[in-house]
Design an enzyme around this catalytic site. Structure first.
Site, PDB file in Angstrom:
ATOM      1  N   ASP A  21       0.769  -1.188   0.066  1.00  0.00           N
ATOM      2  CA  ASP A  21       0.076  -0.041  -0.005  1.00  0.00           C
ATOM      3  C   ASP A  21       0.883   1.161   0.076  1.00  0.00           C
ATOM      4  O   ASP A  21       0.224   2.351   0.234  1.00  0.00           O
ATOM      5  CB  ASP A  21      -0.936   0.092   1.208  1.00  0.00           C
ATOM      6  CG  ASP A  21      -2.011  -0.717   0.884  1.00  0.00           C
ATOM      7  OD1 ASP A  21      -2.473  -1.152  -0.064  1.00  0.00           O
ATOM      8  OD2 ASP A  21      -2.907  -1.040   1.844  1.00  0.00           O
ATOM      9  N   LYS A  24       3.337   1.005  -5.055  1.00  0.00           N
ATOM     10  CA  LYS A  24       4.311   0.489  -5.893  1.00  0.00           C
ATOM     11  C   LYS A  24       3.642   0.351  -7.398  1.00  0.00           C
ATOM     12  O   LYS A  24       3.983   0.922  -8.282  1.00  0.00           O
ATOM     13  CB  LYS A  24       4.698  -0.983  -5.544  1.00  0.00           C
ATOM     14  CG  LYS A  24       5.509  -1.044  -4.204  1.00  0.00           C
ATOM     15  CD  LYS A  24       5.988  -2.413  -3.568  1.00  0.00           C
ATOM     16  CE  LYS A  24       4.799  -3.163  -3.202  1.00  0.00           C
ATOM     17  NZ  LYS A  24       4.346  -2.769  -2.011  1.00  0.00           N
ATOM     18  N   THR A  25       2.398  -0.139  -7.201  1.00  0.00           N
ATOM     19  CA  THR A  25       1.814  -0.078  -8.438  1.00  0.00           C
ATOM     20  C   THR A  25       1.226   0.987  -8.996  1.00  0.00           C
ATOM     21  O   THR A  25       1.282   1.088 -10.180  1.00  0.00           O
ATOM     22  CB  THR A  25       0.393  -1.243  -8.245  1.00  0.00           C
ATOM     23  OG1 THR A  25       0.941  -2.336  -7.444  1.00  0.00           O
ATOM     24  CG2 THR A  25      -0.211  -1.560  -9.518  1.00  0.00           C
ATOM     25  N   HIS A  84       3.298  -9.512  -1.025  1.00  0.00           N
ATOM     26  CA  HIS A  84       4.759  -9.579  -0.299  1.00  0.00           C
ATOM     27  C   HIS A  84       5.314 -11.027  -0.421  1.00  0.00           C
ATOM     28  O   HIS A  84       6.688 -11.140  -0.477  1.00  0.00           O
ATOM     29  CB  HIS A  84       4.437  -9.377   1.325  1.00  0.00           C
ATOM     30  CG  HIS A  84       5.613  -9.438   1.884  1.00  0.00           C
ATOM     31  ND1 HIS A  84       6.526  -8.820   1.967  1.00  0.00           N
ATOM     32  CD2 HIS A  84       6.001 -10.109   3.119  1.00  0.00           C
ATOM     33  CE1 HIS A  84       7.543  -8.917   2.788  1.00  0.00           C
ATOM     34  NE2 HIS A  84       7.247  -9.900   3.762  1.00  0.00           N
TER      35      HIS A  84
END
Ligand code: GDP
Ligand code: MG
Length: 389
Positions: A21, A24-25, A84
């Site tokens: 959260d 990164k995306t 993760h």
């Protein structure tokens, strides 16, 4: 007909890492958006990057999302791993093969457990260069962001990363087209261009590509995808799939990268290799595709193993002779039995030497890194010392 890939700039593999959260995306999508405006990328929106494992990107099944883009001086393949657990596994096994990493840290939340874990993993698996994207800078108090930045420099220095550039960005605002934050993404890319050097590629050695996925292209044959670890492969070359089962040998009749054709794939490329006369069930993930005779499958090997501490996500209790975890080696995932050398028990946090007997043979060689997992958790990181037949 498909376009031909033009190798006009050095190619590097990078990726985003950091706590869940922290953005990164969103940042990955924002990079493609900003570069698409300069002709250096196709814009890939968030929902096309943030996929669950085993979904498809441009027809190729993957378990990490690769996007490609170009800056003025480089061609990048960028990985954004969905979760993760994927990080830990992909980083230790080298599936991600990162030449450099963008550590994404939310300026609002600061350093979190997975931030630490990814820095530690990056160091352990040999990611030599890190650039920090201090994200969500649009919503952060600048003085708080200063503090986070200082703490990050300490954390990175602790793990041997020096002079790490820190760029304050907002992936979300850049995606929305805000000019100030678009400029922040450009500054981040400039920092990556300048800070991450072009790696040395081993081209003059026998070809080796761990097989990530196998798919059938109707009317053309069987395609194997993966990141070329070393050497080169050309149209017409004979290659051999090694490990897990009896090997098959076949001729390469097509090579592609990101949907573009190539005459020659080389170390560092994400490639799709088409083989003549091979059925889909004759090859599988976990094998390596290699120059014939250059690799052999092994069941037994010795290794040096570091057992992750409980705080690093490892076990709570010791291991003993007969311990049977899963071994993740390149793209292979096989069970094996451990025999400890010179001790009866080994505790989390210890580094030990072991002999491993695998349930199936896989391509191995001294120096190769691997992960040890049980119940979906990584509990150890190892290096092969010697192999036996
Ligand atoms: P990931 O888990 O690290 O891939 O994080 P995501 O990209 O999925 O983002 C997590 C959440 O943070 C989402 O709700 C995003 O909209 C939000 N977010 C990401 N980047 C930014 C940013 O730069 N600023 C703000 N304010 N929110 C962001
Ligand atoms: Mg994500």
């Amino acid at each position: 007909a498909k376009q031909a890939f033009v190798r006009s700039k050095p190619h590097l593999n990078i990726g985003t890492m950091g706590h869940v959260d922290h953005g990164k995306t969103t940042l990955t999508a924002a990079i493609t958006k900003v570069l698409s405006e300069r002709g250096g990328a196709e814009f890939i929106p968030f929902h096309r990057i943030d996929r669950t494992p085993e979904e498809t990107l441009r027809g190729i099944t993957i378990n990490i999302a690769h996007v490609e883009y170009e800056t003025a001086t480089r061609h990048y393949a960028h990985v954004d791993m969905p979760g993760h657990a994927d990080y830990v596994k992909n980083m230790i096994t080298g599936a991600a093969q990162l030449d450099g990493a963008i550590l994404v840290v939310s300026a609002v939340d600061g350093i979190m457990p997975q931030t630490r874990e990814h820095v530690l993993l990056a160091r352990r698996v040999g990611v030599a260069h890190v650039v920090i994207a201090l994200n969500k800078a649009d919503g952060a108090d600048p003085e708080l962001a200063d503090l986070v930045e200082l703490e990050l420099q300490d954390l990175l220095a602790e793990h041997g990363y020096r002079n790490v550039p820190v760029v304050r960005v907002s992936g979300l605002r850049a995606l929305a087209g805000d000019p100030e934050w678009t400029a922040s993404i450009e500054a981040l890319l400039q920092a990556v261009d300048e800070h991450v050097p072009v790696p040395v590629r081993y081209l003059d050695v026998p070809f080796l590509m761990p097989i990530e996925n196998v798919l059938t292209v109707t009317g053309r044959g069987t395609v194997l995808t993966g990141a070329i670890e070393r050497g080169t492969v050309r149209l017409g070359d004979t290659v051999e799939a090694v490990g897990l089962r009896d090997g098959v040998t076949a001729v390469v009749t097509g090579i592609e990268t990101f949907g573009k054709t190539m005459d020659r794939g080389e170390a560092g490329d994400n490639a799709a290799v088409l083989l003549r006369g091979v059925r889909r069930d004759q090859v599988r993930r976990g094998q390596v595709l290699a120059a014939p005779g250059s690799q052999r499958g092994h069941r037994r090997f010795t290794a040096r193993v570091y057992l992750l501490t409980t705080a690093e996500g490892g076990r709570r209790t010791a291991i003993a002779n007969g311990y049977r975890p899963q071994f993740y080696v390149r793209t292979a995932d096989v069970p094996g039995e451990v025999t400890l050398t010179g001790t009866e028990l080994a505790l989390p946090g210890e580094t030990i030497e072991v002999t491993v007997d695998l349930g199936k043979p896989i391509a191995l060689e001294p120096g190769l890194g691997f992960a040890i997992r049980e119940g979906g958790h990584t509990v150890g990181a190892g290096t092969v010392l010697t192999t036996f037949t």
